[in-house]
Scaffold this motif. Structure first.
Motif, mmCIF file in Angstrom:
data_model
loop_
_atom_site.group_PDB
_atom_site.id
_atom_site.type_symbol
_atom_site.label_atom_id
_atom_site.label_comp_id
_atom_site.label_asym_id
_atom_site.label_seq_id
_atom_site.Cartn_x
_atom_site.Cartn_y
_atom_site.Cartn_z
ATOM 1 N N GLY A 5 48.177 13.871 16.422
ATOM 2 C CA GLY A 5 47.756 12.606 17.184
ATOM 3 C C GLY A 5 48.981 12.104 17.848
ATOM 4 N N CYS A 6 49.839 13.085 18.005
ATOM 5 C CA CYS A 6 51.544 12.268 18.421
ATOM 6 C C CYS A 6 51.963 13.216 19.301
ATOM 7 N N ALA A 7 53.011 12.632 20.084
ATOM 8 C CA ALA A 7 53.536 13.053 21.146
ATOM 9 C C ALA A 7 54.469 13.816 20.246
ATOM 10 N N ALA A 8 54.507 15.144 21.134
ATOM 11 C CA ALA A 8 55.152 15.948 20.673
ATOM 12 C C ALA A 8 55.503 16.742 22.154
ATOM 13 N N ARG A 9 56.591 18.048 21.537
ATOM 14 C CA ARG A 9 58.010 18.271 22.081
ATOM 15 C C ARG A 9 58.714 19.832 21.736
ATOM 16 N N TYR A 29 56.389 29.835 30.336
ATOM 17 C CA TYR A 29 57.354 28.414 30.359
ATOM 18 C C TYR A 29 58.443 28.423 28.813
ATOM 19 N N ARG A 30 59.461 27.965 29.019
ATOM 20 C CA ARG A 30 60.847 27.357 28.252
ATOM 21 C C ARG A 30 59.999 26.403 26.749
ATOM 22 N N SER A 31 60.024 25.521 28.071
ATOM 23 C CA SER A 31 59.820 23.859 27.049
ATOM 24 C C SER A 31 58.806 23.655 27.883
ATOM 25 N N GLY A 32 58.420 22.628 26.869
ATOM 26 C CA GLY A 32 57.008 21.548 27.284
ATOM 27 C C GLY A 32 57.180 19.973 26.013
ATOM 28 N N VAL A 33 56.653 19.253 26.772
ATOM 29 C CA VAL A 33 56.069 17.705 26.157
ATOM 30 C C VAL A 33 54.579 17.246 26.699
ATOM 31 N N ALA A 34 53.766 16.640 25.344
ATOM 32 C CA ALA A 34 52.647 16.737 25.152
ATOM 33 C C ALA A 34 52.185 15.022 24.648
ATOM 34 N N ALA A 48 50.326 17.257 29.137
ATOM 35 C CA ALA A 48 51.250 17.781 29.298
ATOM 36 C C ALA A 48 52.128 17.841 30.383
ATOM 37 N N ALA A 49 53.597 18.570 29.850
ATOM 38 C CA ALA A 49 54.203 19.018 30.933
ATOM 39 C C ALA A 49 55.863 20.236 31.149
ATOM 40 N N VAL A 50 54.962 20.921 31.839
ATOM 41 C CA VAL A 50 56.271 22.734 31.072
ATOM 42 C C VAL A 50 56.661 22.832 31.803
ATOM 43 N N THR A 51 58.003 23.316 32.120
ATOM 44 C CA THR A 51 59.053 24.165 32.482
ATOM 45 C C THR A 51 59.813 25.366 31.986
ATOM 46 N N ARG A 52 58.957 26.470 33.436
ATOM 47 C CA ARG A 52 60.655 27.723 33.405
ATOM 48 C C ARG A 52 61.880 27.513 33.474
ATOM 49 N N SER A 53 62.901 25.930 33.371
ATOM 50 C CA SER A 53 63.653 25.895 33.254
ATOM 51 C C SER A 53 64.514 26.254 31.803
ATOM 52 N N SER A 61 61.482 12.025 27.513
ATOM 53 C CA SER A 61 60.235 12.300 28.469
ATOM 54 C C SER A 61 58.636 12.110 27.698
ATOM 55 N N GLU A 62 58.843 12.261 26.516
ATOM 56 C CA GLU A 62 57.539 11.650 25.381
ATOM 57 C C GLU A 62 56.933 10.758 25.636
#
Length: 466
Positions: A5-9, A29-34, A48-53, A61-62
């Motif tokens: 139930g908490c933000a995650a990375r 994708y390489r990494s993400g936050v939600a 959520a946000a994800v990136t290939r970088s 970010s969270e």
């Protein structure tokens, strides 16, 4: 995020444990936050946000994503509150059906559509008989239970496009677009039989009185139609309750005489045989709702084949009555938990002829013939007379397909029902021999158009011996 139930990375999907990495490996994708979206106390979803970088997300970010998620949650809560208020304003809180205000608006729109299209429109006013006695003797909780069960019964028995709602108290309204007076009366009788068949623990049998009015003959405005149907319903009450009356603009005395004659003849007779059909299905728990299911399938096929509205409703009635002759078949045969012997099949094959002898009223001549012939087969191997091809009425051929399909997919005491896919294949295999090819083609086309989202009697499935 959903677990806690908490933000995650996730800094790098590739660094996850093997099972998770295997699943996530398909995501490019390489990494993400939600961050969670909470609406009230419930976890509604996630943003959520994800990136290939290869560069990781910034440390805050969270937090930033959580702020955005909270704005989303506020918007969702507001939208759900507005939707809930709109639903409460349009819905009867006890039964979940449309309320009087909604019904009047829908009726007005339906009348306008009927004016434009030139098609008939019928309305039914349905009132529970002696409802006050239920409240007085069993209490208001029992009365509320009767209203809720009646609402579900009406919803399950209506055709696609029909609408039922609660006018208030123990009174309901049903809108039947593109339905003329005779077909509307047949629908009303089906509803009456369905309500009477419902069982509520501790409550005696519930009966209903119905009034029918049809545009344009019985009214050209929504108010006129509603008053005419209401007047016919009160005529049904005055004639003894538990019946359907079609509105007549004649003088009340003449109308009462005409209605009494009708109840003694065609109308009262059909109501009686419908009740008998319900009783036949109820003799064996494994056949409960069989005839209702066959009626629904048969009406769908008739519609697919382009039969007119009145004929479709007569086919539906024939589906309800197709097994009425089983009243003359012994329980030991009907309820036998296994295949029948040759002698028992002789008894079973008598039921179409018994049914035809029961359906003696002149107004049921066509239905009687269809019931008599619904086990005939195009190749001449059916019964009772071995008719072939076009000698069998198209309506009887429709009943045959509907009855066979229902029997195949339903569970029986001694075997599980076939899957719909296998049952459809069986119908196709029987084309030209056991079944009429045109009817099977129409039925399969109808089923394909529904994508499994349609059932003739709601979610319950029961079995039948063919």
């Amino acid at each position: 995020m959903f677990r806690t139930g908490c933000a995650a990375r996730i800094e790098d999907y590739r660094a996850l444990d093997e099972p998770t990495a295997h699943v996530m490996g398909a995501i490019p994708y390489r990494s993400g936050v939600a961050a969670p979206i909470r609406v009230g106390s419930k976890l509604w979803g996630t943003v959520a946000a994800v990136t290939r970088s290869p560069m990781p997300f910034p440390p805050d970010s969270e937090e930033r994503l959580a702020q955005f998620a909270s704005l989303v949650a506020v918007a969702i809560a507001n939208a759900e509150a507005r939707a809930e208020l709109a639903m409460q304003a349009a819905t009867d809180s006890l039964t979940g059906l449309p309320n009087r205000r909604t019904l009047e608006a829908r009726l007005e729109a339906a009348v306008e559509q009927a004016h434009q299209s030139g098609q008939p429109l019928s309305v039914l006013v349905l009132d529970l008989d002696d409802f006050k006695e239920i409240n007085d003797r069993q209490g208001h909780d029992a009365g509320d239970g009767v209203l809720r069960v009646t609402a579900r019964t009406l919803e399950a028995a209506l055709r696609p496009g029909d609408l039922a709602g609660r006018l208030g108290g123990e009174e309901f309204l049903v809108l039947l677009p593109d339905t003329a007076s005779r077909a509307a009366w047949l629908v009303a009788e089906r509803l009456r039989a369905a309500v009477t068949a419902q069982v509520l623990e501790g409550v005696p049998t519930v009966t209903v009185s119905l009034g029918v009015a049809t545009f344009p003959g019985h009214g050209v405005t929504s108010g006129e139609l509603l008053r005419s149907a209401d007047s016919a319903m009160y005529d049904a009450k005055a004639l003894g309750r538990d019946r359907t009356v079609v509105f007549s603009p004649r003088h009340p005395t003449t109308h009462k005489d005409r209605t009494e004659d009708a109840q003694a003849g065609w109308e009262g007779y059909v109501g009686s045989v419908l009740a008998l059909a319900v009783a036949v299905d109820a003799r064996d728990p494994s056949t409960h709702l069989h005839s209702q299911a066959v009626a629904g399938y048969a009406a769908a096929i008739a519609t697919q084949l382009g039969l007119d509205g009145d004929r479709v409703e007569e086919v539906r009635i024939a589906g309800l009555l197709h097994d009425v002759g089983k009243v003359g078949v012994p329980d030991a045969v009907l309820q036998k938990p296994g295949p029948l012997t040759d002698e028992e099949w002789v008894q079973m094959r008598r039921h179409p002829e018994i049914g035809a002898r029961i359906l003696v009223h002149p107004e049921l001549a066509a239905v009687r013939e269809w019931v008599l012939r619904h086990h005939e087969q195009p190749d001449g191997s059916g019964y009772p007379d071995g008719l072939i091809g076009a000698q069998i009425p198209i309506e009887a051929r429709i009943l045959a397909v509907a009855d066979a399909y229902e029997a195949m997919i339903a569970d029986r005491p001694y075997r599980r029902g076939l899957s719909p896919q296998i049952a459809r294949a069986e119908l196709e295999q029987g084309c030209g021999g056991q079944f009429d090819s045109e009817v099977v083609e129409a039925f399969l086309a109808f089923l394909a158009s529904q994508n499994g989202a349609w059932a003739p009697t709601g979610p319950e499935r029961r079995s039948s011996r063919a």
